[in-house]
Scaffold this motif. Structure first.
Motif, PDB file in Angstrom:
ATOM      1  N   ASP A  93       4.324  17.253  12.252  1.00 33.34           N
ATOM      2  CA  ASP A  93       3.104  17.428  11.464  1.00 33.34           C
ATOM      3  C   ASP A  93       3.540  17.579  10.003  1.00 33.34           C
ATOM      4  OD1 ASP A  93       0.868  18.223  10.133  1.00 33.34           O
ATOM      5  OD2 ASP A  93       0.255  19.707  11.643  1.00 33.34           O
ATOM      6  N   MET A  94       3.267  16.565   9.197  1.00 34.29           N
ATOM      7  CA  MET A  94       3.842  16.544   7.851  1.00 34.29           C
ATOM      8  C   MET A  94       3.200  17.566   6.916  1.00 34.29           C
ATOM      9  SD  MET A  94       6.592  15.001   7.397  1.00 34.29           S
ATOM     10  CE  MET A  94       6.542  13.645   8.548  1.00 34.29           C
ATOM     11  N   ALA A  95       2.146  18.226   7.393  1.00 35.95           N
ATOM     12  CA  ALA A  95       1.587  19.333   6.603  1.00 35.95           C
ATOM     13  C   ALA A  95       2.667  20.400   6.389  1.00 35.95           C
ATOM     14  CB  ALA A  95       0.377  19.924   7.328  1.00 35.95           C
ATOM     15  N   SER A  96       3.578  20.513   7.346  1.00 37.77           N
ATOM     16  CA  SER A  96       4.648  21.507   7.223  1.00 37.77           C
ATOM     17  C   SER A  96       5.552  21.219   6.023  1.00 37.77           C
ATOM     18  CB  SER A  96       5.486  21.529   8.511  1.00 37.77           C
ATOM     19  OG  SER A  96       6.049  20.236   8.752  1.00 37.77           O
ATOM     20  N   LEU A  97       5.699  19.937   5.716  1.00 37.14           N
ATOM     21  CA  LEU A  97       6.526  19.580   4.560  1.00 37.14           C
ATOM     22  C   LEU A  97       5.811  19.949   3.260  1.00 37.14           C
ATOM     23  CD1 LEU A  97       9.117  18.141   3.594  1.00 37.14           C
ATOM     24  CD2 LEU A  97       7.887  15.984   3.719  1.00 37.14           C
ATOM     25  N   LYS A  98       4.510  19.760   3.269  1.00 36.02           N
ATOM     26  CA  LYS A  98       3.733  20.076   2.058  1.00 36.02           C
ATOM     27  C   LYS A  98       3.729  21.582   1.809  1.00 36.02           C
ATOM     28  CE  LYS A  98       0.953  15.961   2.110  1.00 36.02           C
ATOM     29  NZ  LYS A  98       1.038  15.506   3.521  1.00 36.02           N
ATOM     30  N   LEU A  99       3.678  22.356   2.898  1.00 39.14           N
ATOM     31  CA  LEU A  99       3.736  23.814   2.750  1.00 39.14           C
ATOM     32  C   LEU A  99       5.056  24.208   2.106  1.00 39.14           C
ATOM     33  CD1 LEU A  99       2.231  24.980   6.166  1.00 39.14           C
ATOM     34  CD2 LEU A  99       1.212  25.216   3.871  1.00 39.14           C
ATOM     35  N   GLU A 100       6.114  23.509   2.543  1.00 34.43           N
ATOM     36  CA  GLU A 100       7.438  23.798   1.987  1.00 34.43           C
ATOM     37  C   GLU A 100       7.479  23.493   0.497  1.00 34.43           C
ATOM     38  OE1 GLU A 100      10.949  22.920   4.435  1.00 34.43           O
ATOM     39  OE2 GLU A 100      11.541  21.544   2.844  1.00 34.43           O
ATOM     40  N   GLU A 101       6.888  22.307   0.140  1.00 32.63           N
ATOM     41  CA  GLU A 101       6.866  21.914  -1.273  1.00 32.63           C
ATOM     42  C   GLU A 101       6.114  22.942  -2.105  1.00 32.63           C
ATOM     43  OE1 GLU A 101       5.381  17.867  -1.652  1.00 32.63           O
ATOM     44  OE2 GLU A 101       6.406  17.403   0.225  1.00 32.63           O
ATOM     45  N   VAL A 120       0.835  -1.194   0.000  1.00 28.24           N
ATOM     46  CA  VAL A 120       0.000   0.000   0.000  1.00 28.24           C
ATOM     47  C   VAL A 120       0.878   1.256   0.000  1.00 28.24           C
ATOM     48  CG1 VAL A 120      -2.009  -1.061   1.111  1.00 28.24           C
ATOM     49  CG2 VAL A 120      -0.225  -0.001   2.525  1.00 28.24           C
ATOM     50  N   GLU A 121       0.362   2.279  -0.642  1.00 27.91           N
ATOM     51  CA  GLU A 121       1.033   3.586  -0.655  1.00 27.91           C
ATOM     52  C   GLU A 121       0.320   4.473   0.355  1.00 27.91           C
ATOM     53  OE1 GLU A 121       1.289   5.386  -4.585  1.00 27.91           O
ATOM     54  OE2 GLU A 121       1.036   7.392  -3.699  1.00 27.91           O
ATOM     55  N   ILE A 122       1.101   5.058   1.254  1.00 29.52           N
ATOM     56  CA  ILE A 122       0.527   5.823   2.370  1.00 29.52           C
ATOM     57  C   ILE A 122       0.968   7.279   2.294  1.00 29.52           C
ATOM     58  CG2 ILE A 122       0.445   6.039   4.902  1.00 29.52           C
ATOM     59  CD1 ILE A 122       1.286   2.964   4.905  1.00 29.52           C
ATOM     60  N   GLU A 123       0.005   8.163   2.332  1.00 24.30           N
ATOM     61  CA  GLU A 123       0.302   9.591   2.454  1.00 24.30           C
ATOM     62  C   GLU A 123       0.582   9.864   3.926  1.00 24.30           C
ATOM     63  OE1 GLU A 123      -3.089  12.022   1.866  1.00 24.30           O
ATOM     64  OE2 GLU A 123      -1.992  13.907   2.108  1.00 24.30           O
ATOM     65  N   ILE A 124       1.804  10.270   4.227  1.00 23.56           N
ATOM     66  CA  ILE A 124       2.192  10.426   5.633  1.00 23.56           C
ATOM     67  C   ILE A 124       1.663  11.738   6.198  1.00 23.56           C
ATOM     68  CG2 ILE A 124       4.143  10.579   7.252  1.00 23.56           C
ATOM     69  CD1 ILE A 124       5.747   8.826   5.316  1.00 23.56           C
ATOM     70  N   LEU A 125       0.951  11.638   7.324  1.00 19.96           N
ATOM     71  CA  LEU A 125       0.401  12.825   7.989  1.00 19.96           C
ATOM     72  C   LEU A 125       1.230  13.223   9.208  1.00 19.96           C
ATOM     73  CD1 LEU A 125      -3.392  11.834   7.848  1.00 19.96           C
ATOM     74  CD2 LEU A 125      -2.125  13.328   6.275  1.00 19.96           C
ATOM     75  N   TYR A 126       1.712  12.231   9.940  1.00 19.94           N
ATOM     76  CA  TYR A 126       2.464  12.488  11.174  1.00 19.94           C
ATOM     77  C   TYR A 126       3.610  11.483  11.283  1.00 19.94           C
ATOM     78  CZ  TYR A 126      -1.685  15.161  12.391  1.00 19.94           C
ATOM     79  OH  TYR A 126      -2.714  16.056  12.369  1.00 19.94           O
ATOM     80  N   CYS A 127       4.694  11.937  11.900  1.00 17.27           N
ATOM     81  CA  CYS A 127       5.787  10.999  12.207  1.00 17.27           C
ATOM     82  C   CYS A 127       6.417  11.400  13.533  1.00 17.27           C
ATOM     83  CB  CYS A 127       6.833  10.985  11.097  1.00 17.27           C
ATOM     84  SG  CYS A 127       8.098   9.725  11.383  1.00 17.27           S
ATOM     85  N   GLY A 128       6.488  10.447  14.466  1.00 20.84           N
ATOM     86  CA  GLY A 128       7.095  10.699  15.766  1.00 20.84           C
ATOM     87  C   GLY A 128       8.611  10.799  15.669  1.00 20.84           C
ATOM     88  N   VAL A 129       9.200  11.471  16.644  1.00 13.41           N
ATOM     89  CA  VAL A 129      10.656  11.617  16.718  1.00 13.41           C
ATOM     90  C   VAL A 129      11.156  10.737  17.862  1.00 13.41           C
ATOM     91  CG1 VAL A 129      12.565  13.213  17.142  1.00 13.41           C
ATOM     92  CG2 VAL A 129      10.561  13.963  15.830  1.00 13.41           C
ATOM     93  N   CYS A 130      11.944   9.716  17.497  1.00  9.28           N
ATOM     94  CA  CYS A 130      12.415   8.720  18.455  1.00  9.28           C
ATOM     95  C   CYS A 130      13.878   8.999  18.780  1.00  9.28           C
ATOM     96  CB  CYS A 130      12.261   7.335  17.822  1.00  9.28           C
ATOM     97  SG  CYS A 130      12.844   5.984  18.846  1.00  9.28           S
ATOM     98  N   HIS A 131      14.274   8.744  20.029  1.00 12.97           N
ATOM     99  CA  HIS A 131      15.685   8.963  20.397  1.00 12.97           C
ATOM    100  C   HIS A 131      16.619   8.178  19.464  1.00 12.97           C
ATOM    101  CE1 HIS A 131      18.317  10.487  23.781  1.00 12.97           C
ATOM    102  NE2 HIS A 131      19.154   9.905  22.948  1.00 12.97           N
TER     103      HIS A 131
END
Lengths: 365, 365
Positions: A355-363, A31-42
């Motif tokens: 919040d991956m919306a920030s990446l889309k704004l950049e694009e 499946v192809e997933i549009e990423i909305l959020y990604c956590g930051v792990c140590h």
């Protein structure tokens, strides 16, 4: 080919910067997933800085991914376009070894072990007994990006009761603590210790409480003591000799979430006979352990790494059912380098989620 | 009062020399044993030299004792005058804690833990949470002597099929290895590794073989390789990289009998998923363990100390039934200081056993 964009480090000393790249179209069963959020792990930071000596560059971290299914390859049946789904630390495993057959993909004993969501196989060709890479991929790009393509059986369903941004850290911090709590049989009325009170410690404390355990959190930070109380846990400062003496021989299970070298000796004496400290945070040499204390009560120190796909679904459902989840703070991807600094300072108890919306704004810009 | 004599050290830097002393007459439930043989354990040397920092002087070692019941106190029913009996590492325990109730006296959680056959309670008054010594004895004198008085339920029956001098080391070296082999469930067809091939390693290999396991002995001594083969075990030199690579992930259980600080990292990689290394030899800090290897296969490192009274009887009966026992060399007590030197050199694979007739000759002289 899918045109993708994300944030990656080019060297161990580099900051994360935008990187455009291509992902393969979904094949059968993917499946192809549009990423909305990604956590930051140590561990993202360990990996970016090559602190385990196995980083492949460019390194695009991210294994706490939540998004929507945008496209499904042939024969996909578990997820439908539009579903809210998650991807954790693994995107594939050998599928044939004994642990894989038993559904414990996180202990895959295939020639390259499991395929990590970023940085490629856990056992790259040069570490593999066969000298080969059966996945045909040296590097994988993780969830600090706008899209990912994953075999459907390594994709989790996000339950309706969980906000997607809250679900993200459950995919690593959640399952990494849930799996050992379950494996070592934590149950109603058990006394459980949690060493370290960052992102993993927070999840561990909440999960153990929801399992009915009496929870004690051990932290080096006085500021975090009141936070522990808010979770219904007892908090003890490391180094508080009187508290340690009073707690001697009283714990059914202790989970260490400290993400670096630390000294377990003061905690070994806190275990009941025949009980275990499981270490999930530090993937490096620990301080020397005195076997005398361990022998006197036949106690054990074990390691545990993430959890299986089934356990990942379980912990998502468990969190939805019990109304628990990580404390998170949303950030824009442009703030990732600053967030790393704050995580390294050790003062962050919540989990950063991009919040991956920030990446889309950049694009779009 | 019983007039007794034995060999003891007056200081940490002293050789063992003759010492005359008194033992109490047997009270109700106690038996008086004429000591015929006493094994020499590596821990005797640690204790004499105060290497654990808890030695009480004069220190008269010896906890592998075999002899004949010479007198029985009131109400003794388990042993009769003339019986061949044994005494191991413990001569009493609190009898009320949960482990004691469960018959695991070697994990006694009473205020002073168990009463060691020599050197007094495992938790002397200054280490006890109560600050007291519930046994009323600060120092106990062990089996390097001609007579001992012990509660009958801490006295073992030596089976007819075992020569008494061979039975002696089973009381410590035997049960110390038998208990963890049983506790971690070693069974027919298991692959078991034994680290170290001295007195404990020899017993561990023989016991594991008799349990039906396939045994591999890891040793640093090339001279011992042929000895291992004679026991039907595979032998591997520590540092043999090719052998270690070939054995990766193949062991069901590994027992470390090395009596001092050592590095377990090369052995962690040899375990199957979810399996354990139990460390019985070293009661001190070990080399740092890399948790990465441990986490990747959810393996454990545990400690274990001697065994219960029931297990001690079990291992004596098991050895008699299977016709196994330690390889021993009888010495006169006058040779004890030389024997210590040879044990410390690491070249001794057999167990020294003191023939206490030598002490009687001295008394007569």
């Amino acid at each position: 080919m899918i045109q993708a964009t994300g944030y990656a480090a080019k060297h161990s000393f580099s900051r994360l910067r935008p990187l455009s790249f291509e992902r393969d179209d979904p094949k059968a069963g993917e499946v192809e997933i549009e990423i909305l959020y990604c956590g930051v792990c140590h561990s993202d930071i360990h990996q970016v800085k090559n602190e385990w000596g196995n980083t492949v560059y460019p390194c695009m971290p991210g294994h706490e991914i939540v998004g929507r299914v945008r496209r499904a390859g042939a024969s996909v049946s578990r997820h439908q376009v539009g579903d809210m789904v998650g991807v954790g630390c693994m995107i594939d495993s050998c599928r044939h070894c004994e642990p894989c057959e038993a559904g414990e993909q996180n202990y895959c004993e295939g020639p390259n072990s499991w395929l990590a969501t970023y940085n490629g196989p856990m056992m790259p060709a040069k570490m593999s007994p066969t000298g080969e890479n059966s996945y045909g991929r040296d590097n994988t790009y993780g969830g600090y990006s706008d899209v990912i393509v994953v075999p459907e059986d390594f994709v989790l369903a996000i339950p309706d009761g969980l906000r997607p941004e809250v679900a993200a850290p459950i995919l690593c911090a959640g399952v990494t603590t849930y799996s050992p709590l379950r494996h070592w049989g934590v149950k109603q009325g058990d006394k459980v210790g949690i060493i370290g009170f960052g992102g993993l410690g927070d999840m561990a404390a909440k999960l153990a409480r929801a399992m009915g355990a009496e929870v004690t959190i051990f932290t080096r930070s006085e500021e975090k003591l009141s936070e522990a109380a808010r979770l219904g846990a007892t908090a003890v400062l490391e180094g508080d000799q009187a508290a340690f003496t009073a707690l001697k021989g009283s714990f059914d299970f202790i989970l260490s979430t400290v993400p670096e070298k630390h000294d377990l000796n003061p905690f070994v004496t806190l275990l009941k006979r025949d009980k275990t400290i499981a270490v999930v945070g530090a993937l490096e040499p620990l301080a020397p352990v005195n076997n005398q204390q361990r022998a006197m009560h036949r106690t054990s120190i074990a390691g545990s790494i993430i959890g299986s796909i089934a356990e990942t679904q379980e912990v998502l459902d468990f969190c939805a059912e019990h109304g628990i989840g990580p404390d998170i703070e949303l950030i824009a991807i442009q703030d990732i380098n600053d967030a790393y600094k704050k995580v390294l300072s050790g003062d962050v108890r919540f989990r950063y989620v991009i919040d991956m919306a920030s990446l889309k704004l950049e694009e779009a810009a």
